[in-house]
Design an enzyme around this catalytic site. Structure first.
Site, short mmCIF file in Angstrom:
data_model
loop_
_atom_site.label_atom_id
_atom_site.label_comp_id
_atom_site.label_asym_id
_atom_site.label_seq_id
_atom_site.Cartn_x
_atom_site.Cartn_y
_atom_site.Cartn_z
N ASP A 118 8.17 5.89 43.68
CA ASP A 118 8.21 7.34 43.48
C ASP A 118 7.98 8.02 44.83
O ASP A 118 7.69 7.36 45.84
CB ASP A 118 7.12 7.73 42.48
N GLU A 148 11.32 10.72 48.71
CA GLU A 148 12.31 11.61 49.32
C GLU A 148 12.23 11.67 50.87
O GLU A 148 13.30 11.83 51.48
CB GLU A 148 12.18 13.02 48.74
N ASP A 151 10.88 15.27 37.35
CA ASP A 151 9.83 15.95 36.59
C ASP A 151 10.41 17.07 35.73
O ASP A 151 10.31 18.26 36.04
CB ASP A 151 8.78 16.51 37.56
#
Length: 974
Positions: free
Chosen positions: A549, A552, A626
């Protein structure tokens, strides 16, 4: 070795805690739009849009300042080379080497660079040590094949002066026509233009120029653009961070037009419709371009071109019976404007509609211009050619296409054990339970919290008793803490990302003060691989897999919640150059770490990523981030996942139930009924939400949710077969209407129903509150049958109302298909391995059907040596037969022998002819039977034929035919 800063002071720690607190508070509200740039706040986006506006305002008087020098053109070995010259207002000529490659696959590649930067003949500001070239290494990460030069492409030496034509393609029916001045490239199929580069004159490669003390700074060494703002050439501030821009302006942009194409798809990730909207305003359109800049955009906006977590700059245009595409290979921030223009075919022809063309305008902050062109003509041709370049989706471990149960967080091993036991108690199948960051010791990865998870191996062994797995989160940020060996090794070896000054970069994420692994560095990747070995990652065994996770990367105190653009990576590439590919490099490192955790034991990894780029599909699965527990977010999940699928990354899903917020029981139920059609099927929720495991919902919702999950498990053979097909030809796992019916114009924009691969299963999930039915659009004349009661729906080009009370999933079967499934409910997919199969034969209007089954061990790479079963089932002329369509390898015989006892227990024929009424047996022939053969001896199996009323189809059931799934056989119904 990179220099490192001392540990954070008390002031730094306080700032870190305040940053984290602010981030958590923000999580309670919707996305803060002001935290992310609009085009007008992005210097290069604003400049390129203004360039386009200026060119448009000048109309036909606008002449693009780019010209291909005719005397530099060379053509050899399927490649055309030359030099494009950009002439500035001051008369300066900027040389831009051009290479157009024609590939054996029929794909063309157009690359443009800047000679001065290539040669290092520029000066960097602020004493920067950044690379001087335009970033030229994206292909190393994104591409894996398909680059063989064409041996048949030829230069047309008789084409008119001022133009160059190359004829290429597998059938020599593609043409590339290059106009020299001003530069334009047209790509044709069968002499009709399908794609045009720079036809609007928006090509814009911002060349290097000096800032101080030179005439260039007075604005004369550029093409004439009204109102161009030079303030953002040299530095740019946003969100409290100032980007130093040591190389000055270096964006690259170009217009790409699709003549005659109304619909364009792709360029994920955006929470928007499948058919992309216009971006220059107007009713129902966007005012902003589609942005591709991987960001941690929590609780994202819907119907928006805002950037989300991933970027695949691959766009497809589709019209009746024709699909084409472009792949813009650039890892920097990228924006795409879309405008659709309509022209009349004949002004005097009343009642005849004009032709719509889609004009797109692409621009990236830095890097080369590097664009691949796909001329189709079928959707399958485009996705296959793209997959040959960037890789097909991973064939995952079989367990991973089952159901995954997750939340932030299961707080202890007792919590995990309780959830596991409850699934067993209520007989709800699942395969994987997940742990978010709280399993660690103070958010230090590769550790376990000794108080809440004192015996992780015991926990994993209990899961393994039922064939279940554990997925744990490991993110790229490494906590800046004392006595933490992982951090010490990262620092001492220089494996972290550096700031613009060349020191180890420090930012804030979940652990507080953190450093980031630089997975562009091969030595850092090798180190990362070693950290996952069993002897190094204590407390893990073979049923543990990984979730990447925040890659980015997410940085809580960074600009736009990510890393400063002037940070430095391996080989001194600036972060701006590689931002969108950063997440891929981290997953690549984890994937290779999970391949062989113990010497000699090589297994397929399972890795989930949030950030992605072209090529990430080779490495694992992705989810849409999300989302929120709202009906509109449920509805938005379908076009988002469909778009990922046609863009080469089909192994995708959305958080079932919504990550933020508490869904109503109806919404939760409908979301599970939708989620069973996500390739990646996971329930997940935020730490502040109510617990919502399926068994908590209460009746009747628990039973309805359990039935939906069991349907997913029943169809796992069809799902795995579809995954296999995607892994060998790049086809989407979930297919939108246009992909299956490319001639039906009424279906091109439909994005709320889907086909499961080539199985003929057509689903239209309920995504609106209180709905009791749905309208399913059927494009063809074939019969469709309700999956559960065989109600017949037929009628091309119109919508059919299908009843959908809360307990009913709208799922149809298209005539002409054979669907493999397993009907015995188990606690996990692993316990189904040796269960018998059921074949559902859905006859078409001509009494025929076709389908396939793929099966392997679901875990290793032995399938690459032939250890698999691949059968084609054909029903024709009252005979159902099984034929081998696999390629024999060294392990084929061994696997078939291993599967010898796995048999077919039932054959269900939907749409069974009335002539079968009264028949009670069929003839079962083991082995190959020649077509048309009669009088062959065999065994007898029982058959029952059932008539139905009220619009439902008759069906027949063959019981215990006694045939092996891996063998050739024929069942004769005559």
């Amino acid at each position: 070795m990179a220099a490192s800063r001392p540990s954070p002071t008390g002031k730094t720690l306080l700032l870190t805690l305040l940053t984290l607190f602010t981030y958590l508070v923000v999580l309670g509200a919707t996305v803060k739009r002001e935290a992310f740039k609009t085009c007008t706040q992005s210097g290069f986006c604003k400049r390129n849009r203004e360039y386009a506006d200026s060119a448009s305002s000048k109309g036909s008087s606008w002449i693009s300042p780019y010209q291909l020098e005719s005397d530099t053109i060379r053509f050899e070995n399927g490649q055309l080379q030359g030099v494009v010259v950009k002439t500035t207002d001051s008369g300066e000529e900027v040389r831009l080497p051009l290479v157009i490659s024609f590939l054996e696959s029929g794909v063309a590649r157009v690359a443009l660079d800047e000679e001065r930067r290539m040669n290092g003949d520029i000066e960097l500001r602020h004493g920067s040590s950044a690379r001087k070239e335009r970033y030229n290494d994206a292909s190393r990460w994104a591409l894996v094949g398909g680059l063989e030069p064409s041996t048949s492409a030829v230069l047309n030496t008789e084409f008119e002066e001022g133009f160059t034509e190359v004829v290429y393609g597998p059938r020599k029916n593609f043409q590339a026509i290059i106009r020299h001045a001003p530069l334009e490239v047209q790509f044709q199929r069968d002499r009709k233009t399908h794609i045009r580069f720079n036809s609007r004159g928006l090509l814009n490669m911002e060349h290097w120029r000096a800032k101080d003390g030179l005439p260039e700074t007075k604005g004369r060494n550029r093409a004439s653009v009204q109102g161009e703002d030079e303030n953002t050439w040299w530095e740019e501030s946003f969100g409290g961070n100032t980007d130093s821009k040591p190389k000055g302006p270096e964006s690259v942009g170009m217009d790409i037009t699709f003549p005659g194409y109304h619909h364009v798809f792709g360029i994920p990730e955006h929470a928007d419709s499948l058919s992309l909207k216009e971006t220059r305003g107007g009713d129902g359109n966007h005012n902003e371009p589609y942005r591709m800049y991987n960001t941690d955009t929590f609780e994202y906006l819907l119907n928006s071109p805002m950037a989300l977590y991933g970027s695949i700059p691959f766009m497809q245009a589709h019209r009746k019976d024709s699909t084409v595409g472009v792949f813009w290979l650039n890892a920097a921030e990228t924006w795409v404007d879309i405008v659709k223009s309509k022209t009349s075919l004949n002004p005097l022809a009343l009642g005849i509609e004009g032709e719509t063309s889609t004009q797109t305008h692409w621009f990236s902050e830095s890097g080369q211009l590097d664009v691949f062109v796909f001329l189709g003509p079928k959707p399958q041709d485009v996705t296959k050619s793209y997959g040959e370049l960037t890789g097909f989706t991973q064939l995952p471990q079989h367990f991973s296409i089952g159901y995954h149960q997750c939340r932030w967080n299961y707080m202890s091993d007792g919590d995990v054990n309780n959830v596991d036991q409850k699934f067993n108690k209520y007989q709800i199948p699942y395969d994987v339970i997940w742990l978010d960051i709280e399993y660690t010791d103070q958010k230090k990865y590769f550790t376990w919290n000794p108080l809440t998870f004192p015996d992780p191996l015991g926990m994993q062994k209990r899961l393994d008793n039922f064939g279940r797995k554990l997925v744990i989160i490991i993110d790229p940020h490494i906590k800046n803490a004392h006595n933490y060996p992982i951090l010490d090794e990262l620092k001492s070896n220089g494996f972290g990302v550096k700031n613009k000054h060349g020191y180890l970069y420090e930012g804030s994420c979940w652990p507080g003060s953190s450093h980031w692994v630089d997975c562009f560095n091969p030595a850092a990747v090798n180190w990362w691989i070693k950290t996952f070995k069993y002897e190094n990652f204590k407390g893990t065994q073979s049923n543990v897999f990984i979730w990447n996770d925040m890659n980015e990367p997410a940085v809580f105190d960074g600009p736009e919640t990510t890393m400063p653009r002037d940070n430095l990576h391996y080989h001194n590439w600036e972060h701006r150059d590689i931002h969108n590919i950063n997440g891929l490099t981290f997953v690549n490192a984890t994937y290779h770490a999970m391949l062989e955790r113990k010497r000699g034991e090589i297994r397929r990894p399972f890795v989930l990523t949030r950030s992605f780029y072209a090529g990430s599909q080779r490495l694992g699965a992705v989810w849409t981030g999300d989302n929120q527990a709202r009906w509109d977010h449920l509805a938005a999940s379908l076009p988002m996942i469909l778009n990922n699928g046609i863009s080469g990354f089909p192994y995708a899903g959305a958080d079932v139930g919504g990550y933020f917020g508490n869904p109503s029981k109806e919404l939760l139920t409908r979301w599970y009924q939708t989620g069973i059609f996500y390739p990646f099927f996971r329930g997940h929720s935020h730490i502040d939400t109510h617990r919502r495991e399926p068994y908590i919902a209460g009746e009747p919702h628990m039973t309805i949710i359990a039935q939906a999950i069991r349907l997913r498990y029943q169809l796992l053979p069809a799902w795995y077969t579809t995954f296999h097909q995607a892994s060998v030809d790049g086809s989407p796992i979930l297919r939108p209407q246009y992909y299956v019916h490319p001639s039906d114009e009424r279906g091109f924009s439909i994005d709320d129903q889907l086909y499961l691969g080539s199985t003929g299963l057509l689903a239209k999930p309920v995504v609106t509150e209180g709905a009791k039915s749905v309208d399913v659009y059927i494009a063809d004349d074939e019969k469709y049958y309700d999956y559960f009661d065989y109600t017949i729906y037929q009628g091309a080009g119109k919508k059919h109302t299908v009843a959908a009370p809360l307990e009913k999933i709208p799922l149809l079967m298209q005539g002409g298909h054979i669907i493999p499934r397993k009907d015995r409910p188990r606690r996990s997919s692993g316990l189904m391995k040796w269960d018998p199969y059921t074949l559902v034969v859905i006859l078409d209007s001509k009494g025929r059907a076709d389908g396939s089954l793929y099966d392997d061990d679901g875990e290793t790479f032995d399938f690459q040596s032939g250890a698999y079963i691949h059968r084609r089932f054909i029903f024709s002329g009252s005979q159902l037969s099984s034929k081998d369509i696999g390629v024999e390898g060294v392990k084929t015989g061994e696997y078939i022998e291993r599967m010898a006892k796995v048999r077919i227990e039932r054959v269900v024929v939907v749409g069974a002819p009335k002539e079968w009424q009264g028949r009670t047996t069929v003839l079962v022939i083991d082995g190959e039977v020649e077509a048309g053969a009669a009088g062959t001896a065999g065994a007898i199996a029982a058959m029952d034929w059932y008539a139905q009323k009220d619009g439902k189809a008759a069906y027949a059931v063959v019981k215990s035919p006694g045939v092996g799934i891996g063998r050739a056989w024929t069942i004769d119904f005559s």
